[in-house]
Design a protein around this motif. Structure first.
Motif, PDB file in Angstrom:
ATOM      1  N   ASP A 137      -8.698  -7.579   3.694  1.00 30.47           N
ATOM      2  CA  ASP A 137      -7.723  -6.696   3.049  1.00 30.47           C
ATOM      3  C   ASP A 137      -6.450  -7.463   2.705  1.00 30.47           C
ATOM      4  O   ASP A 137      -5.355  -7.154   3.180  1.00 30.47           O
ATOM      5  N   PRO A 138      -6.573  -8.496   1.852  1.00 33.94           N
ATOM      6  CA  PRO A 138      -5.444  -9.395   1.614  1.00 33.94           C
ATOM      7  C   PRO A 138      -4.389  -8.842   0.662  1.00 33.94           C
ATOM      8  O   PRO A 138      -4.620  -7.888  -0.083  1.00 33.94           O
ATOM      9  N   LEU A 139      -3.232  -9.493   0.688  1.00 35.85           N
ATOM     10  CA  LEU A 139      -2.157  -9.255  -0.265  1.00 35.85           C
ATOM     11  C   LEU A 139      -2.159 -10.388  -1.272  1.00 35.85           C
ATOM     12  O   LEU A 139      -2.471 -11.533  -0.940  1.00 35.85           O
ATOM     13  N   SER A 140      -1.798 -10.077  -2.511  1.00 36.59           N
ATOM     14  CA  SER A 140      -1.698 -11.095  -3.547  1.00 36.59           C
ATOM     15  C   SER A 140      -0.242 -11.541  -3.681  1.00 36.59           C
ATOM     16  O   SER A 140       0.682 -10.802  -3.320  1.00 36.59           O
ATOM     17  N   CYS A 144       3.116 -14.392  -8.950  1.00 32.99           N
ATOM     18  CA  CYS A 144       2.230 -14.589 -10.102  1.00 32.99           C
ATOM     19  C   CYS A 144       1.336 -13.377 -10.382  1.00 32.99           C
ATOM     20  O   CYS A 144       0.659 -13.343 -11.403  1.00 32.99           O
ATOM     21  N   HIS A 145       1.334 -12.379  -9.495  1.00 30.42           N
ATOM     22  CA  HIS A 145       0.632 -11.125  -9.774  1.00 30.42           C
ATOM     23  C   HIS A 145       1.696 -10.053 -10.005  1.00 30.42           C
ATOM     24  O   HIS A 145       2.103  -9.350  -9.079  1.00 30.42           O
ATOM     25  N   HIS A 146       2.141  -9.929 -11.242  1.00 26.24           N
ATOM     26  CA  HIS A 146       3.309  -9.100 -11.535  1.00 26.24           C
ATOM     27  C   HIS A 146       3.046  -7.603 -11.371  1.00 26.24           C
ATOM     28  O   HIS A 146       3.989  -6.821 -11.183  1.00 26.24           O
ATOM     29  N   ASP A 147       1.787  -7.196 -11.418  1.00 28.63           N
ATOM     30  CA  ASP A 147       1.455  -5.782 -11.261  1.00 28.63           C
ATOM     31  C   ASP A 147       1.043  -5.436  -9.833  1.00 28.63           C
ATOM     32  O   ASP A 147       0.442  -4.390  -9.585  1.00 28.63           O
ATOM     33  N   TYR A 148       1.359  -6.300  -8.885  1.00 27.78           N
ATOM     34  CA  TYR A 148       0.949  -6.106  -7.491  1.00 27.78           C
ATOM     35  C   TYR A 148       1.324  -4.732  -6.968  1.00 27.78           C
ATOM     36  O   TYR A 148       0.581  -4.101  -6.209  1.00 27.78           O
ATOM     37  N   PHE A 151      -0.782  -1.341  -6.767  1.00 28.18           N
ATOM     38  CA  PHE A 151      -1.954  -1.202  -5.907  1.00 28.18           C
ATOM     39  C   PHE A 151      -1.597  -1.139  -4.427  1.00 28.18           C
ATOM     40  O   PHE A 151      -2.474  -1.286  -3.575  1.00 28.18           O
ATOM     41  N   LEU A 152      -0.309  -0.908  -4.140  1.00 33.96           N
ATOM     42  CA  LEU A 152       0.133  -0.747  -2.761  1.00 33.96           C
ATOM     43  C   LEU A 152       0.029   0.711  -2.339  1.00 33.96           C
ATOM     44  O   LEU A 152       0.189   1.616  -3.172  1.00 33.96           O
ATOM     45  N   SER A 153      -0.227   0.945  -1.058  1.00 36.77           N
ATOM     46  CA  SER A 153      -0.120   2.304  -0.537  1.00 36.77           C
ATOM     47  C   SER A 153       1.333   2.735  -0.658  1.00 36.77           C
ATOM     48  O   SER A 153       2.228   1.899  -0.821  1.00 36.77           O
ATOM     49  N   TRP A 154       1.589   4.012  -0.555  1.00 34.91           N
ATOM     50  CA  TRP A 154       2.982   4.449  -0.747  1.00 34.91           C
ATOM     51  C   TRP A 154       3.896   3.894   0.338  1.00 34.91           C
ATOM     52  O   TRP A 154       5.070   3.568   0.078  1.00 34.91           O
ATOM     53  N   GLN A 155       3.367   3.731   1.568  1.00 38.63           N
ATOM     54  CA  GLN A 155       4.192   3.143   2.626  1.00 38.63           C
ATOM     55  C   GLN A 155       4.536   1.693   2.301  1.00 38.63           C
ATOM     56  O   GLN A 155       5.698   1.273   2.401  1.00 38.63           O
ATOM     57  N   HIS A 282      -4.874  -0.633  -0.582  1.00 44.54           N
ATOM     58  CA  HIS A 282      -4.870  -0.956  -1.994  1.00 44.54           C
ATOM     59  C   HIS A 282      -6.296  -0.927  -2.505  1.00 44.54           C
ATOM     60  O   HIS A 282      -7.237  -0.903  -1.749  1.00 44.54           O
ATOM     61  N   THR A 283      -6.486  -0.926  -3.794  1.00 38.57           N
ATOM     62  CA  THR A 283      -7.789  -0.643  -4.356  1.00 38.57           C
ATOM     63  C   THR A 283      -8.499  -1.891  -4.838  1.00 38.57           C
ATOM     64  O   THR A 283      -7.883  -2.924  -5.092  1.00 38.57           O
TER      65      THR A 283
END
Length: 329
Positions: A137-140, A144-148, A151-155, A282-283
């Protein structure tokens, strides 16, 4: 359950690195595990598959969590992680650059793991030893991932997304700290909070597999849950700096790391990304697929289950594949 934790290593800059380790300390197969938020380095459970292959499991507590000192104010997070992990590995395996280093990380620990994967070999000599990178369940990298943030949970959106950059002095994490701090003062007060936020519900279809997995690994019923609760309490018992600095670290630039800019040598070790349908908040269409598309040597594993056990079961299968290949390499 034996709690293997709290070895201390004095770092060259005077800070302390807490770590735990288990298994065959002379093995050339080393697993470096980097934990997520509200946890610490805990090697009290050595998975059966790692025992079979006589692996040395090394679990440091990340800066600002547990008894590990926060990163110095004058040092970038990426530089500190590279320096700290180099010093730890050299302490445990002095100048053994023929190791097979398997870096595994969960959630926020994937930030540090990816920094190590892409670090210049002159600053992280053990980078040449990396045999595999496994991200749960990684983070980007937002650099360089401007739309990150989509895809985050609201928290996570408020803690590490755009709002976190609008408020100075870690304002949002400070607010959250005061909201949940009293719940993490002991295992008794933390249980309901941790079960609701860190231990997700087990589906009926998963039950049999989990029972078998516990039996294979000698885990009594409730041991895993108690360990998660215990580690959550311990992670902030000494300092909350690790939590308070989450937004700054996430947006720190990662030492310039971008997976699609890595050279062929850095891209050689395979990357396995394990993601659950809901476990990371995230999805599949977001961070996970973005990372798979950017790494040159990546594989995606989608876990259908919703619980923490689903990731652990999948991870054990990945370890079997990794070490069975290593045996014939």
């Amino acid at each position: 359950m034996i709690y293997v934790q709290d070895k201390r290593l004095l770092l060259p800059d005077g800070r302390t690195l807490a770590y735990a380790d288990n298994g065959n300390t002379s093995s050339l197969n080393v697993v470096l595990y980097l934990h997520g938020p509200f946890s610490v380095g805990d090697a009290s459970r050595l998975p059966l598959i790692l025992q079979i292959h006589k692996v040395h499991l090394v679990c440091p507590s990340l800066p600002g969590w547990g008894m590990s000192s926060p990163v110095s104010k004058s040092t970038q997070y990426a530089s500190s992680i590279v320096s700290d992990m180099s010093f730890l590995l050299n302490h445990l395996h002095p100048e053994r650059y023929n190791l097979k280093l398997h870096i595994c990380a969960h959630s926020f620990g994937c930030v540090a793991a990816q920094i190590l994967y892409g670090a210049p070999y002159i600053s992280f000599p053990y980078g040449r030893c990396i045999a595999a990178l496994i991200l749960l369940d990684p983070l980007s990298p937002p650099r360089c991932h401007h739309d990150y943030w989509k895809f985050l949970s609201w928290q996570s959106y408020f803690l590490a997304g755009p709002p976190s950059r609008l408020f100075p002095f870690s304002f949002l994490t400070v607010v959250v700290k005061y909201a949940i701090g009293n719940r993490l003062q002991s295992s008794a007060t933390a249980e309901s909070f941790v079960r609701r936020t860190l231990i997700t519900h087990v589906r009926e279809s998963e039950t049999e597999d989990i029972v078998n997995w516990k039996e294979d690994n000698g885990i009594s019923d409730g041991d895993h849950e108690r360990a998660v609760i215990r580690n959550a309490v311990y992670s902030v018992a000494s300092t909350w700096q690790g939590f308070l600095e989450l937004p700054q670290i996430y947006h720190s630039g990662w030492g310039g790391f971008c997976p699609d800019l890595l050279d062929d040598e850095h891209s050689r070790p395979p990357v396995t990304i394990i993601t659950s349908n809901s476990g990371g908040g995230h999805t599949l269409a977001g961070m996970d697929s973005w990372l798979v598309g950017k790494y040159k040597n990546a594989t995606l594993r989608i876990v259908e289950g919703r619980s923490n056990f689903s990731l652990l079961l999948c991870l054990d299968n990945v370890w079997r594949e990794v070490f069975s290949k290593a045996a014939y390499a």
